[in-house]
Scaffold this active site. Structure first.
Site, PDB file in Angstrom:
ATOM      1  N   ARG A   9       0.910  -1.208  -0.056  1.00  0.00           N
ATOM      2  CA  ARG A   9      -0.130   0.023   0.115  1.00  0.00           C
ATOM      3  C   ARG A   9       0.932   0.937  -0.167  1.00  0.00           C
ATOM      4  O   ARG A   9       0.475   2.131   0.813  1.00  0.00           O
ATOM      5  CB  ARG A   9      -0.763   0.194   0.851  1.00  0.00           C
ATOM      6  CG  ARG A   9      -1.909  -0.808   1.217  1.00  0.00           C
ATOM      7  CD  ARG A   9      -2.913  -0.978  -0.170  1.00  0.00           C
ATOM      8  NE  ARG A   9      -3.648  -2.268  -0.466  1.00  0.00           N
ATOM      9  CZ  ARG A   9      -3.070  -4.267  -1.506  1.00  0.00           C
ATOM     10  NH1 ARG A   9      -1.595  -3.327  -1.890  1.00  0.00           N
ATOM     11  NH2 ARG A   9      -3.319  -4.971  -0.392  1.00  0.00           N
TER      12      ARG A   9
ATOM     13  N   SER B 129     -10.779   0.043   3.163  1.00  0.00           N
ATOM     14  CA  SER B 129      -9.665  -0.120   4.889  1.00  0.00           C
ATOM     15  C   SER B 129      -9.271   1.597   5.177  1.00  0.00           C
ATOM     16  O   SER B 129      -8.620   2.106   4.590  1.00  0.00           O
ATOM     17  CB  SER B 129      -8.379  -1.333   4.790  1.00  0.00           C
ATOM     18  OG  SER B 129      -9.202  -2.108   4.034  1.00  0.00           O
TER      19      SER B 129
ATOM     20  N   GLU C 104      -3.757   3.738   6.461  1.00  0.00           N
ATOM     21  CA  GLU C 104      -3.752   3.853   4.665  1.00  0.00           C
ATOM     22  C   GLU C 104      -4.243   4.666   3.875  1.00  0.00           C
ATOM     23  O   GLU C 104      -3.932   5.067   2.919  1.00  0.00           O
ATOM     24  CB  GLU C 104      -4.397   2.422   4.478  1.00  0.00           C
ATOM     25  CG  GLU C 104      -4.176   2.032   3.061  1.00  0.00           C
ATOM     26  CD  GLU C 104      -4.985   0.397   2.758  1.00  0.00           C
ATOM     27  OE1 GLU C 104      -4.778  -0.262   3.599  1.00  0.00           O
ATOM     28  OE2 GLU C 104      -5.819  -0.104   1.701  1.00  0.00           O
TER      29      GLU C 104
HETATM   30  C1  LIG Z   1     -15.113   0.941  -0.919  1.00  0.00           C
HETATM   31  C2  LIG Z   1     -13.624   0.878  -1.023  1.00  0.00           C
HETATM   32  C3  LIG Z   1     -12.860  -0.377  -1.170  1.00  0.00           C
HETATM   33  C4  LIG Z   1     -11.338  -0.188  -1.664  1.00  0.00           C
HETATM   34  N1  LIG Z   1     -10.850  -1.057  -0.982  1.00  0.00           N
HETATM   35  C5  LIG Z   1      -9.259  -1.233  -1.339  1.00  0.00           C
HETATM   36  C6  LIG Z   1      -9.248  -2.716  -1.709  1.00  0.00           C
HETATM   37  O1  LIG Z   1      -9.654  -3.220  -1.333  1.00  0.00           O
HETATM   38  N2  LIG Z   1      -7.540  -2.185  -1.973  1.00  0.00           N
HETATM   39  C7  LIG Z   1      -6.704  -1.044  -1.391  1.00  0.00           C
HETATM   40  O2  LIG Z   1      -5.801  -1.474  -1.852  1.00  0.00           O
HETATM   41  N3  LIG Z   1      -7.092   0.163  -1.829  1.00  0.00           N
HETATM   42  C8  LIG Z   1      -8.678  -0.068  -1.258  1.00  0.00           C
HETATM   43  N4  LIG Z   1      -9.694   1.138  -1.831  1.00  0.00           N
HETATM   44  C9  LIG Z   1      -8.943   2.440  -1.632  1.00  0.00           C
HETATM   45  C10 LIG Z   1      -8.880   2.616  -2.883  1.00  0.00           C
HETATM   46  O3  LIG Z   1      -9.799   2.355  -3.633  1.00  0.00           O
HETATM   47  C11 LIG Z   1      -7.498   2.697  -3.495  1.00  0.00           C
HETATM   48  O4  LIG Z   1      -6.365   3.314  -2.379  1.00  0.00           O
HETATM   49  C12 LIG Z   1      -7.527   2.967  -4.124  1.00  0.00           C
HETATM   50  O5  LIG Z   1      -6.292   3.211  -5.952  1.00  0.00           O
HETATM   51  C13 LIG Z   1      -7.467   5.319  -5.005  1.00  0.00           C
HETATM   52  O6  LIG Z   1      -7.628   5.394  -5.871  1.00  0.00           O
HETATM   53  P1  LIG Z   1      -8.124   6.303  -6.370  1.00  0.00           P
HETATM   54  O7  LIG Z   1      -7.979   7.156  -7.581  1.00  0.00           O
HETATM   55  O8  LIG Z   1      -9.388   6.926  -5.533  1.00  0.00           O
HETATM   56  O9  LIG Z   1      -6.681   8.300  -5.587  1.00  0.00           O
HETATM   57  P2  LIG Z   1      -6.742   8.804  -4.796  1.00  0.00           P
HETATM   58  O10 LIG Z   1      -7.617   8.114  -3.597  1.00  0.00           O
HETATM   59  O11 LIG Z   1      -7.466   9.978  -5.294  1.00  0.00           O
HETATM   60  O12 LIG Z   1      -5.459   9.357  -3.682  1.00  0.00           O
HETATM   61  C14 LIG Z   1      -4.583   8.378  -2.730  1.00  0.00           C
HETATM   62  C15 LIG Z   1      -2.946   9.192  -3.468  1.00  0.00           C
HETATM   63  O13 LIG Z   1      -2.285   8.951  -4.765  1.00  0.00           O
HETATM   64  C16 LIG Z   1      -2.596  10.367  -5.042  1.00  0.00           C
HETATM   65  N5  LIG Z   1      -2.282  10.723  -6.783  1.00  0.00           N
HETATM   66  C17 LIG Z   1      -4.150  10.335  -7.429  1.00  0.00           C
HETATM   67  N6  LIG Z   1      -3.625   9.926  -8.475  1.00  0.00           N
HETATM   68  C18 LIG Z   1      -2.267  10.710  -8.666  1.00  0.00           C
HETATM   69  C19 LIG Z   1      -1.601  10.936 -10.242  1.00  0.00           C
HETATM   70  N7  LIG Z   1      -2.431  11.502 -10.784  1.00  0.00           N
HETATM   71  N8  LIG Z   1      -0.032  11.045  -9.192  1.00  0.00           N
HETATM   72  C20 LIG Z   1       0.173  11.357  -8.621  1.00  0.00           C
HETATM   73  N9  LIG Z   1      -0.638  11.371  -7.338  1.00  0.00           N
HETATM   74  C21 LIG Z   1      -1.459  11.634  -7.679  1.00  0.00           C
HETATM   75  C22 LIG Z   1      -3.255  11.060  -4.409  1.00  0.00           C
HETATM   76  O14 LIG Z   1      -2.446  12.690  -3.760  1.00  0.00           O
HETATM   77  C23 LIG Z   1      -3.436  10.288  -2.959  1.00  0.00           C
HETATM   78  O15 LIG Z   1      -1.578  10.551  -2.410  1.00  0.00           O
HETATM   79  C24 LIG Z   1     -11.165   1.351  -1.292  1.00  0.00           C
HETATM   80  C25 LIG Z   1     -11.501   2.497  -1.484  1.00  0.00           C
HETATM   81  C26 LIG Z   1     -12.703   1.861  -0.979  1.00  0.00           C
HETATM   82  C27 LIG Z   1     -13.752   3.570  -1.301  1.00  0.00           C
END
Ligand SMILES: Cc1cc2nc3c(=O)[nH]c(=O)nc-3n(C[C@H](O)[C@H](O)[C@H](O)COP(=O)(O)OP(=O)(O)OC[C@H]3O[C@@H](n4cnc5c(N)ncnc54)[C@H](O)[C@@H]3O)c2cc1C
Length: 315
Positions: A185, A234, A308
């Site tokens: 992560r 999480s 996380e």
């Molecule tokens: C219902 C639910 C279930 C989930 N299940 C899981 C799971 O099973 N496993 C898991 O690992 N995660 C899980 N997550 C968490 C989440 O889905 C992941 O962490 C996901 O990869 C985040 O992607 P995001 O685009 O929403 O990023 P964001 O949440 O918007 O950002 C996450 C991080 O990435 C950075 N970031 C985003 N885009 C860029 C970019 N283009 N360039 C540079 N930095 C960037 C942001 O600054 C931040 O630090 C879950 C979340 C939810 C709501």
């Protein structure tokens, strides 16, 4: 003058010659996070082209306006005071391609704004296996690679071969996977660079095999995770050799509440927003609940849980 108007003027957005960028001032981040929490971003932009993205970064770099990159906000907890400066979302840059189906059939190119669901669907249609784990990971490919997001079926580091970013001064950096510092992560991708795209290496497979893996993951999750409440998945990382959810549950904290934030009675590592709490949940409630849970688990088991979820912005 609002903070948004002030920052837009400092960046001289009106004179920047942007071709295809959605610009919003004083934009509530609650609209861009899956927990529906978070105060306003001064200036929230969604560039539609890499040229516009480079112009925006150059303006911010030249004027000293702070820049924050966000994906789909599935892993973000934005404080109630919001985010100062420029917030950049690449959700409109979302190409997913198979550049050389005959020469390198497993090679897939994805822009950072592509949703994980879209990438999974495209790869399935091409008969390519390796990204079935994305069925459990909402969000964008950019957020996913930065987080090295994953499930028991795999994680980004298993399939990513290289990541392309832009620096604030407009340099394009291409890193092979070995230089991305992927770990559980997390990654060493620098926070002051924006990931614009990535290359994946997948394996041919028949659709039935892909579908079976996806369905196994989905039904596993349906049975164990809260549904229908705003959340970030999480909240804490699993400590080595254990599960955050097991520790929180063993400390008797399921159902613990601060204002509108509650430890889910379904899965203890999901700190969720209760839409029926009587008053709207705030990020301050959620942060207070996180601290209570962390303190109680530390006092009881001597384990300090690491977040996380990424906390951004100011109170
Ligand atoms: C219902 C639910 C279930 C989930 N299940 C899981 C799971 O099973 N496993 C898991 O690992 N995660 C899980 N997550 C968490 C989440 O889905 C992941 O962490 C996901 O990869 C985040 O992607 P995001 O685009 O929403 O990023 P964001 O949440 O918007 O950002 C996450 C991080 O990435 C950075 N970031 C985003 N885009 C860029 C970019 N283009 N360039 C540079 N930095 C960037 C942001 O600054 C931040 O630090 C879950 C979340 C939810 C709501």
């Amino acid at each position: 003058m609002t903070k948004g108007a002030e920052i837009a003027a400092r960046l001289d957005l009106a004179g920047a010659g942007l071709e295809d960028t959605d610009v919003r001032l004083d934009e509530p981040m609650a609209r861009h996070t899956t927990n529906r929490l978070g105060g306003p971003a001064d200036v929230f932009v969604r560039p539609g082209t890499e040229r516009d993205l480079a112009v925006l970064l150059a303006r911010a770099h030249g004027t000293g306006v702070p820049v924050t990159f966000v994906g789909s906000g599935t892993n973000l907890l934005v404080r109630d005071g919001g985010i100062r400066g420029l917030v950049v979302n690449l959700g409109r840059m979302r190409r997913v391609e198979r550049p050389d189906p005959d020469g390198r059939p497993g090679h897939v190119f994805a822009e950072a704004g592509a949703s994980t669901g879209r990438v999974l669907a495209r790869c399935r249609s091409w008969g390519l296996s390796g990204v079935e784990f994305l069925a459990g990971v909402p969000g964008s490919m950019g957020g996913g690679v930065v987080m090295n997001a994953g499930t028991f079926l795999g994680e980004f580091r298993d399939v990513v071969t290289r990541v392309t970013s832009l620096t604030l001064d407009g340099r394009r950096v291409v890193r092979p996977a070995a230089a991305c510092g992927f770990r559980y992560r997390g990654s060493d991708l620098p926070p002051d660079e924006v990931v614009v795209s990535m290359d994946l290496d997948l394996a041919p497979a028949d659709t039935a095999t892909i579908d079976a893996a996806v369905e196994r993951l989905r039904s596993h999750r349906r049975a164990r995770e809260p549904q229908g409440v705003p959340n970030n998945g999480s909240t804490f990382k699993n400590p080595p050799g254990d599960h955050a959810g097991r520790l929180i549950e063993a400390a008797g904290l399921k159902g613990l509440r601060v204002g509108g934030a509650v430890v889910s009675p379904v899965h203890a590592n999901w700190l969720v927003v209760d839409p029926d709490a009587g008053r709207p949940c705030t990020a301050t409630d959620m942060i207070a609940l996180i601290e209570r849970v962390r303190d109680e688990v530390a006092a009881r088991f001597g384990v300090t849980l690491e977040l996380e979820v990424r906390v951004l912005g100011e109170d």
